[in-house]
Design a protein around this motif. Structure first.
Motif, PDB file in Angstrom:
ATOM      1  N   GLY A  63      48.443  14.862  75.068  1.00  0.00           N
ATOM      2  CA  GLY A  63      47.086  15.375  74.891  1.00  0.00           C
ATOM      3  C   GLY A  63      46.810  15.880  73.480  1.00  0.00           C
ATOM      4  O   GLY A  63      45.681  15.791  72.984  1.00  0.00           O
ATOM      5  N   THR A  64      47.822  16.412  72.838  1.00  0.00           N
ATOM      6  CA  THR A  64      47.652  16.911  71.470  1.00  0.00           C
ATOM      7  C   THR A  64      47.344  15.746  70.531  1.00  0.00           C
ATOM      8  O   THR A  64      46.441  15.820  69.688  1.00  0.00           O
ATOM      9  CB  THR A  64      48.925  17.640  70.998  1.00  0.00           C
ATOM     10  OG1 THR A  64      49.372  18.501  72.047  1.00  0.00           O
ATOM     11  CG2 THR A  64      48.669  18.448  69.752  1.00  0.00           C
ATOM     12  N   THR A  88      42.373  29.374  73.979  1.00  0.00           N
ATOM     13  CA  THR A  88      42.772  28.039  74.435  1.00  0.00           C
ATOM     14  C   THR A  88      44.272  27.906  74.254  1.00  0.00           C
ATOM     15  O   THR A  88      44.914  28.787  73.666  1.00  0.00           O
ATOM     16  CB  THR A  88      42.050  26.924  73.657  1.00  0.00           C
ATOM     17  OG1 THR A  88      42.434  25.633  74.186  1.00  0.00           O
ATOM     18  CG2 THR A  88      42.386  26.943  72.170  1.00  0.00           C
ATOM     19  N   VAL A 134      36.627  23.219  74.849  1.00  0.00           N
ATOM     20  CA  VAL A 134      37.750  23.182  75.797  1.00  0.00           C
ATOM     21  C   VAL A 134      37.248  23.591  77.185  1.00  0.00           C
ATOM     22  O   VAL A 134      36.678  24.669  77.344  1.00  0.00           O
ATOM     23  CB  VAL A 134      38.883  24.132  75.359  1.00  0.00           C
ATOM     24  CG1 VAL A 134      40.072  24.017  76.315  1.00  0.00           C
ATOM     25  CG2 VAL A 134      39.318  23.835  73.925  1.00  0.00           C
ATOM     26  N   LEU A 136      38.342  25.039  79.828  1.00  0.00           N
ATOM     27  CA  LEU A 136      39.554  25.801  80.126  1.00  0.00           C
ATOM     28  C   LEU A 136      39.645  26.220  81.595  1.00  0.00           C
ATOM     29  O   LEU A 136      38.631  26.555  82.205  1.00  0.00           O
ATOM     30  CB  LEU A 136      39.593  27.040  79.225  1.00  0.00           C
ATOM     31  CG  LEU A 136      40.964  27.684  79.037  1.00  0.00           C
ATOM     32  CD1 LEU A 136      41.905  26.775  78.243  1.00  0.00           C
ATOM     33  CD2 LEU A 136      40.839  29.030  78.343  1.00  0.00           C
ATOM     34  N   ALA A 162      42.041  18.550  78.946  1.00  0.00           N
ATOM     35  CA  ALA A 162      43.407  18.558  79.457  1.00  0.00           C
ATOM     36  C   ALA A 162      43.556  19.371  80.741  1.00  0.00           C
ATOM     37  O   ALA A 162      44.416  19.085  81.573  1.00  0.00           O
ATOM     38  CB  ALA A 162      44.364  19.083  78.385  1.00  0.00           C
ATOM     39  N   GLN A 163      42.720  20.407  80.913  1.00  0.00           N
ATOM     40  CA  GLN A 163      42.836  21.245  82.109  1.00  0.00           C
ATOM     41  C   GLN A 163      41.736  20.939  83.125  1.00  0.00           C
ATOM     42  O   GLN A 163      41.573  21.682  84.091  1.00  0.00           O
ATOM     43  CB  GLN A 163      42.776  22.732  81.712  1.00  0.00           C
ATOM     44  CG  GLN A 163      43.920  23.119  80.784  1.00  0.00           C
ATOM     45  CD  GLN A 163      44.054  24.616  80.589  1.00  0.00           C
ATOM     46  OE1 GLN A 163      43.300  25.413  81.155  1.00  0.00           O
ATOM     47  NE2 GLN A 163      45.020  25.016  79.770  1.00  0.00           N
ATOM     48  N   SER A 184      45.397  15.214  78.726  1.00  0.00           N
ATOM     49  CA  SER A 184      46.857  15.244  78.729  1.00  0.00           C
ATOM     50  C   SER A 184      47.338  14.939  80.137  1.00  0.00           C
ATOM     51  O   SER A 184      46.749  15.412  81.110  1.00  0.00           O
ATOM     52  CB  SER A 184      47.330  16.651  78.337  1.00  0.00           C
ATOM     53  OG  SER A 184      48.671  16.860  78.751  1.00  0.00           O
ATOM     54  N   LYS A 189      49.535  19.181  84.641  1.00  0.00           N
ATOM     55  CA  LYS A 189      48.068  19.049  84.667  1.00  0.00           C
ATOM     56  C   LYS A 189      47.614  18.544  86.042  1.00  0.00           C
ATOM     57  O   LYS A 189      48.433  18.069  86.835  1.00  0.00           O
ATOM     58  CB  LYS A 189      47.588  18.092  83.574  1.00  0.00           C
ATOM     59  CG  LYS A 189      48.122  18.369  82.184  1.00  0.00           C
ATOM     60  CD  LYS A 189      47.687  19.705  81.608  1.00  0.00           C
ATOM     61  CE  LYS A 189      48.081  19.768  80.134  1.00  0.00           C
ATOM     62  NZ  LYS A 189      47.878  21.098  79.545  1.00  0.00           N
ATOM     63  N   GLY A 197      52.111  12.277  78.352  1.00  0.00           N
ATOM     64  CA  GLY A 197      51.146  11.190  78.270  1.00  0.00           C
ATOM     65  C   GLY A 197      49.793  11.782  77.941  1.00  0.00           C
ATOM     66  O   GLY A 197      49.592  12.997  78.044  1.00  0.00           O
ATOM     67  N   TYR A 316      46.294  32.874  78.125  1.00  0.00           N
ATOM     68  CA  TYR A 316      47.511  32.879  77.337  1.00  0.00           C
ATOM     69  C   TYR A 316      47.717  34.293  76.823  1.00  0.00           C
ATOM     70  O   TYR A 316      46.738  34.957  76.483  1.00  0.00           O
ATOM     71  CB  TYR A 316      47.387  31.864  76.193  1.00  0.00           C
ATOM     72  CG  TYR A 316      47.300  30.451  76.776  1.00  0.00           C
ATOM     73  CD1 TYR A 316      48.440  29.750  77.098  1.00  0.00           C
ATOM     74  CD2 TYR A 316      46.063  29.887  77.066  1.00  0.00           C
ATOM     75  CE1 TYR A 316      48.363  28.469  77.667  1.00  0.00           C
ATOM     76  CE2 TYR A 316      45.984  28.621  77.647  1.00  0.00           C
ATOM     77  CZ  TYR A 316      47.129  27.922  77.949  1.00  0.00           C
ATOM     78  OH  TYR A 316      47.043  26.702  78.550  1.00  0.00           O
TER      79      TYR A 316
HETATM   80  C1  LIG Z   1      48.018  20.798  77.854  1.00  0.00           C
HETATM   81  C2  LIG Z   1      46.913  21.015  76.914  1.00  0.00           C
HETATM   82  C3  LIG Z   1      46.819  20.305  75.695  1.00  0.00           C
HETATM   83  C4  LIG Z   1      47.917  19.461  75.134  1.00  0.00           C
HETATM   84  O1  LIG Z   1      48.445  18.490  75.904  1.00  0.00           O
HETATM   85  P1  LIG Z   1      49.937  17.964  75.646  1.00  0.00           P
HETATM   86  O2  LIG Z   1      49.966  16.712  76.462  1.00  0.00           O
HETATM   87  O3  LIG Z   1      50.865  19.007  76.114  1.00  0.00           O
HETATM   88  O4  LIG Z   1      50.069  17.666  74.203  1.00  0.00           O
HETATM   89  C5  LIG Z   1      45.698  20.496  74.915  1.00  0.00           C
HETATM   90  N1  LIG Z   1      44.731  21.348  75.271  1.00  0.00           N
HETATM   91  C6  LIG Z   1      44.791  22.063  76.400  1.00  0.00           C
HETATM   92  C7  LIG Z   1      43.673  22.990  76.738  1.00  0.00           C
HETATM   93  C8  LIG Z   1      45.891  21.939  77.255  1.00  0.00           C
HETATM   94  O5  LIG Z   1      45.957  22.673  78.380  1.00  0.00           O
END
Ligand SMILES: *Cc1c(COP(=O)(O)O)cnc(C)c1O
Length: 373
Positions: A63-64, A88, A134, A136, A162-163, A184, A189, A197, A316
């Motif tokens: 995801g990054t 985030t 995001v 979130l 991603a979330q 991500s 997830k 991935g 976090y």
């Molecule tokens: C998990 C996550 C990412 C990054 O995903 P990876 O696959 O771990 O690189 C980015 N943004 C948020 C908000 C996430 O929760």
């Protein structure tokens, strides 16, 4: 009363019914001997695009990288700022730094803990090239409102989904409202692979092409060993694509189970003054990646819950702008982020969690906060 511990996250439960299909998918990849790219990756990209009703999906390594490659594809780089929420996961900011741009941290709404057009507006400068919204904890943020604001200065919105796989804003899937949606498939997830991935979705064919090219050694589409741009290696493995193809048809049902658990938590905890829920915006259909509440004296509440066999986590504990190498980066007043972070607590949440488990987690939480109040 059962005394079995309740895990914060149990990935095995929802997956149990899929074992035969997952084994078969794994075997098909072995037999095909196509491990990078090939039919499984193509089929998953197609399915992920269809799932969102969008033209293009590109699989990437995580995801990054999805965020980084989109920024690169948009031409964001040195001299540019990208607005990023202070509240985030660090990856959102890392991706901006990876392309040589500067994250500009903004605050979140005190009730939803998401960015809003108002909080984003404060972070827009004449250098702003993009805003990363995001979604979130699984809740959709107001992308149309933020995109309209960003457009006034020529900035675009990239969505970090991603979330929030499957979440919607006014009925529109997250990831389809900005110029691109990044996700991500990290195992934890809502839709997780058996390793890392990620994917990018977009309506923009040239952006999709750029993401694919930057993630595949800057390769020309015509000649395999011609590299018109400097790229890197960030691709989705066939094994992960095959796993995701088996799991994707279950995402909606898993999200439904998360929603049911969240509603149970919310109705059980709503009356308790010592537990502050995250407000759900009526425009958002959340997929409840995390069940976050706020309590005073969080570390002690968490220790009590651990002692009672209730798994929890904190998302976090340290906001991005307070991480060591990030403190010099520009930011607006982020007091709501700072006020909430010492009070955040994520309760057990995963598809397959039982009503009894949610009840017990609530009972223990209420008992500990009352004992302290
Ligand atoms: C998990 C996550 C990412 C990054 O995903 P990876 O696959 O771990 O690189 C980015 N943004 C948020 C908000 C996430 O929760």
């Amino acid at each position: 009363m059962s005394v079995d511990p309740i895990p914060f996250l149990d990935l095995g439960r929802a997956q149990r019914e899929l074992h035969a299909g997952l084994d078969e998918a794994w075997r098909s990849v072995t037999r095909s001997a196509r491990f990078v790219g090939g039919p499984f990756v193509e089929a998953f990209e197609e399915a992920w695009a269809v799932e969102h009703g969008i033209e293009h999906a590109v699989g990437v390594a995580n995801g990054t990288d999805a965020l980084e490659l989109v920024l690169r594809g948009l031409g964001v780089g040195p001299g540019d700022e990208v607005v990023v929420p202070a509240n985030t996961f660090i990856a959102t900011a890392e991706a901006v730094l990876a392309v040589g741009a500067v994250p500009h941290f903004v605050d979140v709404d005190p009730e939803t803990l998401l960015v809003t057009p108002e909080t984003v507006a404060e972070g827009i400068t004449d250098r702003t090239a993009a805003v990363i919204v995001v979604h979130l904890y699984g809740q959709a943020a107001d992308v149309p409102g933020i995109a309209a604001l960003a457009a006034r200065t020529g900035a675009v919105v990239v969505e970090d989904c991603a979330q929030a796989q499957g979440a919607r804003w006014d009925g529109r899937p997250v990831g389809t409202m900005g110029v691109a949606g990044c996700t991500s498939f990290y195992p934890g997830k809502n839709l997780g692979a058996f390793g890392d991935g990620g994917a990018v979705i977009t309506r923009d064919a040239s952006l999709a092409r750029a993401v694919r090219r930057y993630g595949d050694h800057g390769r020309s589409e015509v000649f395999k060993y011609e590299h018109p741009v400097v790229g890197r290696n960030s691709r989705l493995d066939a094994l992960q694509a095959a796993v995701l193809l088996v799991k994707l048809p279950h995402l909606e049902d898993w999200n439904f189970q998360r929603r049911a658990a969240a509603e149970q938590y919310r109705s059980r905890l709503a009356g308790d003054e010592a537990v502050e829920l995250v407000k759900q915006d009526p425009s958002s259909t959340s997929v409840h990646h995390l069940m976050v509440v706020r309590v005073e004296d969080r570390d002690r509440v968490q220790a009590d819950l651990t002692a009672a066999g209730i798994g929890t986590a904190v998302h976090y504990p340290v906001p991005c702008h307070q991480q060591k190498d990030y403190t010099m980066l520009p930011r607006t007043c982020v007091e709501e982020t700072e006020r909430s972070s010492p009070r955040l607590l994520s309760l057990p949440m995963f598809p397959g969690i039982t009503r009894d488990e949610v009840d017990r987690a609530c009972d223990e939480l209420v008992a500990t906060v009352r004992a302290r109040g």
